[in-house]
Design a protein around this motif. Sequence first.
Motif, PDB file in Angstrom:
ATOM      1  N   MET A 218      67.566  54.932  51.093  1.00 22.62           N
ATOM      2  CA  MET A 218      68.220  55.947  51.913  1.00 22.62           C
ATOM      3  C   MET A 218      68.920  56.991  51.041  1.00 22.62           C
ATOM      4  N   ARG A 219      69.360  56.614  49.852  1.00 21.37           N
ATOM      5  CA  ARG A 219      69.956  57.592  48.950  1.00 21.37           C
ATOM      6  C   ARG A 219      68.909  58.632  48.552  1.00 21.37           C
ATOM      7  N   ILE A 220      67.677  58.159  48.357  1.00 23.55           N
ATOM      8  CA  ILE A 220      66.595  59.098  48.038  1.00 23.55           C
ATOM      9  C   ILE A 220      66.415  60.092  49.185  1.00 23.55           C
ATOM     10  N   VAL A 221      66.407  59.553  50.410  1.00 21.42           N
ATOM     11  CA  VAL A 221      66.270  60.436  51.571  1.00 21.42           C
ATOM     12  C   VAL A 221      67.418  61.445  51.622  1.00 21.42           C
ATOM     13  N   ASP A 222      68.638  60.983  51.336  1.00 18.27           N
ATOM     14  CA  ASP A 222      69.797  61.884  51.367  1.00 18.27           C
ATOM     15  C   ASP A 222      69.634  63.039  50.383  1.00 18.27           C
ATOM     16  N   ILE A 223      69.155  62.701  49.188  1.00 21.47           N
ATOM     17  CA  ILE A 223      69.005  63.751  48.176  1.00 21.47           C
ATOM     18  C   ILE A 223      67.937  64.747  48.613  1.00 21.47           C
ATOM     19  N   LEU A 224      66.832  64.225  49.164  1.00 18.46           N
ATOM     20  CA  LEU A 224      65.788  65.134  49.635  1.00 18.46           C
ATOM     21  C   LEU A 224      66.317  66.033  50.741  1.00 18.46           C
ATOM     22  N   TYR A 225      67.204  65.478  51.566  1.00 19.35           N
ATOM     23  CA  TYR A 225      67.789  66.259  52.655  1.00 19.35           C
ATOM     24  C   TYR A 225      68.566  67.449  52.132  1.00 19.35           C
ATOM     25  N   SER A 226      69.279  67.257  51.013  1.00 23.40           N
ATOM     26  CA  SER A 226      70.185  68.327  50.604  1.00 23.40           C
ATOM     27  C   SER A 226      69.463  69.431  49.852  1.00 23.40           C
ATOM     28  N   LEU A 227      68.164  69.262  49.593  1.00 22.75           N
ATOM     29  CA  LEU A 227      67.404  70.391  49.075  1.00 22.75           C
ATOM     30  C   LEU A 227      67.071  71.303  50.252  1.00 22.75           C
ATOM     31  N   PRO A 228      67.014  72.626  50.017  1.00 25.56           N
ATOM     32  CA  PRO A 228      66.684  73.531  51.121  1.00 25.56           C
ATOM     33  C   PRO A 228      65.333  73.134  51.720  1.00 25.56           C
ATOM     34  N   PHE A 229      65.253  73.170  53.051  1.00 24.04           N
ATOM     35  CA  PHE A 229      64.118  72.494  53.678  1.00 24.04           C
ATOM     36  C   PHE A 229      62.775  73.167  53.399  1.00 24.04           C
ATOM     37  N   ILE A 230      62.788  74.520  53.258  1.00 24.80           N
ATOM     38  CA  ILE A 230      61.479  75.114  52.976  1.00 24.80           C
ATOM     39  C   ILE A 230      61.150  75.078  51.491  1.00 24.80           C
ATOM     40  N   PHE A 231      62.122  74.680  50.681  1.00 25.85           N
ATOM     41  CA  PHE A 231      61.879  74.560  49.245  1.00 25.85           C
ATOM     42  C   PHE A 231      60.640  73.729  48.980  1.00 25.85           C
ATOM     43  N   ILE A 251      53.613  69.905  55.317  1.00 26.95           N
ATOM     44  CA  ILE A 251      54.581  69.877  56.424  1.00 26.95           C
ATOM     45  C   ILE A 251      54.945  68.434  56.760  1.00 26.95           C
ATOM     46  N   GLY A 252      53.935  67.572  56.831  1.00 27.14           N
ATOM     47  CA  GLY A 252      54.209  66.167  57.118  1.00 27.14           C
ATOM     48  C   GLY A 252      55.137  65.568  56.072  1.00 27.14           C
ATOM     49  N   ALA A 253      54.934  65.970  54.825  1.00 20.32           N
ATOM     50  CA  ALA A 253      55.736  65.416  53.741  1.00 20.32           C
ATOM     51  C   ALA A 253      57.188  65.847  53.822  1.00 20.32           C
ATOM     52  N   THR A 254      57.463  66.965  54.533  1.00 17.31           N
ATOM     53  CA  THR A 254      58.871  67.347  54.665  1.00 17.31           C
ATOM     54  C   THR A 254      59.477  66.834  55.963  1.00 17.31           C
ATOM     55  N   GLU A 255      58.628  66.518  56.930  1.00 14.72           N
ATOM     56  CA  GLU A 255      59.169  66.164  58.246  1.00 14.72           C
ATOM     57  C   GLU A 255      59.363  64.664  58.430  1.00 14.72           C
ATOM     58  N   TRP A 256      58.994  63.866  57.427  1.00 15.03           N
ATOM     59  CA  TRP A 256      59.108  62.425  57.635  1.00 15.03           C
ATOM     60  C   TRP A 256      60.531  61.924  57.480  1.00 15.03           C
ATOM     61  N   LEU A 257      61.407  62.765  56.927  1.00 13.90           N
ATOM     62  CA  LEU A 257      62.755  62.279  56.626  1.00 13.90           C
ATOM     63  C   LEU A 257      63.502  61.832  57.882  1.00 13.90           C
ATOM     64  N   ASP A 258      63.442  62.699  58.911  1.00 12.30           N
ATOM     65  CA  ASP A 258      64.133  62.351  60.163  1.00 12.30           C
ATOM     66  C   ASP A 258      63.562  61.082  60.764  1.00 12.30           C
ATOM     67  N   MET A 259      62.217  61.013  60.726  1.00 19.91           N
ATOM     68  CA  MET A 259      61.551  59.842  61.298  1.00 19.91           C
ATOM     69  C   MET A 259      62.002  58.569  60.575  1.00 19.91           C
ATOM     70  N   ALA A 260      62.066  58.654  59.248  1.00 25.50           N
ATOM     71  CA  ALA A 260      62.481  57.486  58.481  1.00 25.50           C
ATOM     72  C   ALA A 260      63.893  57.064  58.878  1.00 25.50           C
ATOM     73  N   ARG A 261      64.780  58.037  59.059  1.00 24.20           N
ATOM     74  CA  ARG A 261      66.156  57.709  59.434  1.00 24.20           C
ATOM     75  C   ARG A 261      66.224  57.055  60.806  1.00 24.20           C
TER      76      ARG A 261
END
Lengths: 382, 544, 307
Positions: A218-231, A251-261
């Motif tokens: 989940m820490r990995i997910v948090d860090i990915l979250y704090s990068l600008p989303f379109i980055f 797009i799928g690779a950026t949108e999985w974060l919410d799903m994982a949470r």
Amino acid sequence: MTDHSTIAAREVLTEAGPMIAGRSLWQDAWRRLRKNKAAVASAIVLLLLALAGIFGPLVAPHPYDRIYPQYVRTPASLEAYPKAERIIPAFESVVSRARVETGSAEVEGSTVRMPISSSEALDPRIVRYVDRSDLFENARIEELSADGRSGVMVADVHRLRFLFGTDSNGRDLLARILIGIRVSLAIGVLASAMALLFGVSYGAIAGYLGGRVDGVMMRIVDILYSLPFIFFVILLVVFFGRNFILIFIAIGATEWLDMARIVRGQALMLKRQEFVQAAEALGVDNSGILRRHIIPNTLGPVVVFVTLLVPKAILLESLLSFLGLGVQEPLTSLGLLISDGAANIQGATWLLIYPAIALTVILFALNFLGDGLRDALDPKDR
Amino acid sequence: MGENKTDTILSIRGLNVSFATHDGEVRAVKNVDFDVRPGETVAIVGESGSGKSQSMMALMGLLASNGRATGSARYRDQELIGMSERRLNKVRGEKITMIFQEPMTSLDPLYKIGRQISEPLIHHGGLLSAAQARPRVLELLRLVGIPDPERRIDSYPHELSGGQRQRVMIAMALANNPDILIADEPTTALDVTVQAQILALLAELQSRLGMAIVFITHDLGIVRRFADRVYVMRSGEVVEEGATEALFSTPKHAYTKMLLEAEPTGRKAPPPANAPILLEGRNVEVTFTIGGGFLAGEPLMLRAVNRISIALKKGQTIGIVGESGSGKSTLGRALLRLLPSDGAIRFGGRDISTAGREEMRPLRREMQLVFQDPFGSLSPRMTIGQVITEGLLVHEPSLSGKDRDRRAIEALREVGLDPAMRNRYAHEFSGGQRQRIAIARAIILKPKVVVLDEPTSALDRSVQKQIVDLLRDLQQAHDLSYLFISHDLAVVRAMSDYIIVMKQGQIVEEGPTAEIFDDPREEYTQTLMAAAIDVTKFRAAAPS
Amino acid sequence: MFAYVLRRFAGAVPTLFIIVTIAFFMIRLAPGGPFDLERPLDPLIMENLNRAYNLDKPLLYQYGHYLWNLAQGDLGPSFTRRDFSVVDLFRTGLPVSVLLGGMAISLALIVGTFLGALAALKQNTAVDYAVVGTATFGITIPPFVIAPILSLLFGVWLGWLPAGGWSSGSLRHMILPVATLALPQIAIVARLTRGATIEALRSDHVRTARAYGLPTRIVVGVHALRAAILPVVSYLGPTAAALLTGSVVVETIFGIPGIGRYFVQGALGRDYTLVMGTVVVIAVFVVVFNLIVDILYALLDPRVRYD
């Protein structure tokens, strides 16, 4: 489980009198969903749009990439082109390119005729000048005089309809919108499926294993979250190029974060539920608990989230196309069409309005369907 | 109190309450009449869903937005039903006040308690500012027995215990010397010792201040001790009313009789002295780590169970009694090796202290668990047939679907449910039926030991009794040993032959049931016993 | 309190460091370089350029160099706009983006909470339905559709406002961009406020306040709305960070010289320093606004502790 219930149904007659059928939560949800008019209407609209996207380009009168140079930025109209007053000047103009003497042209029904003559014998190949135009077809020379120096140029008027007008390259907007719907829906669905697959497995593993593994994941997910989303999307597109398949992967690779949470939260919550503890007390193993208890109970929220994910993915693709990072010409998507329309609002408003309507309708339908599903699957007053 | 007083201050006639729901209109209260006289205590008794709370909410104008009240509720000469919000605000909080069941959520978490108590003073008592109200707030806090009021006045609700919050609620309710205090299950969410303190406080304040109290409760013990008159409600109707003594000694309506008899009765005889010990724990310790983990700082250790020894014999029922947080449920789970623990645990003579999940699996069928919450312990996505046969999939994998189904039918018959219902889902059953399903899931495996974790606490009294009877029948029929975990002394007494009293993870006192109940040695046990108001005792004394 | 703020700032440094590191290496791993133009440059010039910008040094050296400069507040020279340093670009662009974003977020806060609370208090009336319906519209239609439609409607058809341009920040030029930025946020804030207010109105402590005859303005204003504002605060934190750092869509459509465009332009042109500068600025905004949210939350909710 199926054999379980059929056997049970047979037993009924012999042992326990008539069987009383149960109503599962899925059946309840289905009943509630069918009562929700907005959701049903949205589902029908989406189905029609999907059919239009799949079969529309096959039956549309114009291929989406066919360019009509004479019809650049033609306004939307129910009438067929060319308009009557344009036929004769256009005919005169194309015939004149053949460098022959021309008489006055006249229109008879769907054919146009014009006497022509030349100082030398008429070359039959000059009909090509006429055929080359988008306005005419089947050009021929009739009533050729004996010396071959004069005759009548006859051509059928090629009538075309552009219900939504044409774009600045002279392509039919209706056909382009249909292909745009196909591309947008496909990317929305595929990207969501990708996010679903990755997000659910990541979230379920983190949530069910818990402890240190969960903390690190989940820490990995948090860090990915704090990068600008379109980055990410932009970098991925930059990496892999503007390829249709890679765009939905990006797009799928950026949108999985919410799903994982979401799935992790569900798994953590379910792990503490008494029915899971009860299964542990019965001695059920991990795979049994996952199969019979955890997964069936996460499906509800996941289904609801996916209906919200599809419009998000469509929007993201549209945004990318808008920025010029999406699918490439001549292929198109609704975002690309809107971007094109936005650049042309000073003279060709239809280029903005029709794609904007198409995208808005899709987004609204998905939104209402998602709301309906959420209400059906997670009613507060149960 | 005088039966013939005619000066009623609150007179309710033909009150109806209904709620508009998706499934049409639901009538919660049907044509009820109540009277409240100055200074008396009236109890409204009923099980959940009987409409007892909604009838009082209606006259306070507190019904949910889909609720509607008709009929009449007169406070002195004012009609409360249909009164405008503005005029109603002159009555509620000043003349009629109310305290609620949930002390944890009934105070606004964002404001200091001093401010919350001063609000009714400012809006009714004519006081202008918080500063002016402060002496009166301190006086009220002292009145309800909050220690160190000068400091506590600046506390936030979350800094107080449940009992203290209920005292703050009472202080707010009494701020303007009301005529009537409506108490809606004010002690249900509290531990039994705290419950007794709050009830004593209410009684004392009533004798000092002279307000009438309307006591809404499901607990007949409280009614017996505090009420002058009783209304018994059932599915929205008043089925019986009368003076407390008369109603308890000669109940007329069948439902009232059933309620009074619903107190679990009977005693369990101890097993023979030479009965073998089935489950044994020596110096069992369970420690929880709170916080800590990856990058999260120092973890906090909490010892939930502290060096407890216990021996359960074949056919025995050991009752484990304690208030919330005493570690009784944790102990039960640790003994079944569902939680990691220190110390020695033996089952059937075999040491299982270090047995892993795989090693425990074959033993699981002999040691089962029944949970408190019949809503949470059944998977919502499985039919009850699937729920109760899940254990067979693990322990008798060779059974055919047909055999499993036959076993499900047997188990359902045994717990008194119609086997034809086995294709239904848990949400289609009532609380009592679900608890029967949970019991069927445990006994289908023919276990030797069953840990019962508050199996009756979430149920109404009348249903409780049925479950207690069922559990006793099953014990007889299958020679089961029970570990019965509960805070409800009446049920524990009826079920167990041996009692362990726990507090903060440790055993305070243990012994045969009769000894613990009749002659408790430890002070904590004595408080516990005194606090639990035992209707059965009263009934034994009263002429029947 | 002060110590808490300091500690939180210190705690943000590792997060920033990780973000900068990931971004630095990701953009460097991307194929192509800042000087790969349509027409290839003379190899000698290319070599000189690479040397001038340290691109010929090992990647780790460049990384250390970048961190060292970053610590001193130097974001380096822009590769594609060679007369400017990245700090110069932000110095002119950031105020524009902050001004627009600030106006949009204020508008969203004021209008959104007002509409949301109004809808909640008038639940299931025409007012409620109107607010909810409009909010659904505002949430569903993306900014890159709203922006050109507004431009078309007010700029081209009605001619009331300029269809685009900035003209050094005249009010008339700001109206449409701010509206585009604010509309979806107003809609979201209104929905959030409505939901939270309805929940607060149903809560036990509001029932208590009503049971004690407190006037409606106290029940709603003091007890319900303060609880309802909490989710809005936590939503607006990250949103404010995003809005204040500029929107590429709005800046592109209306031709506004903010910093929102830099990220896309930088990434496409492999302007490493510009991309990194944008990432740093955005990350700092996110960290700062998360901190502001935490402080506000602690002020509003006594249950939150500073440890």
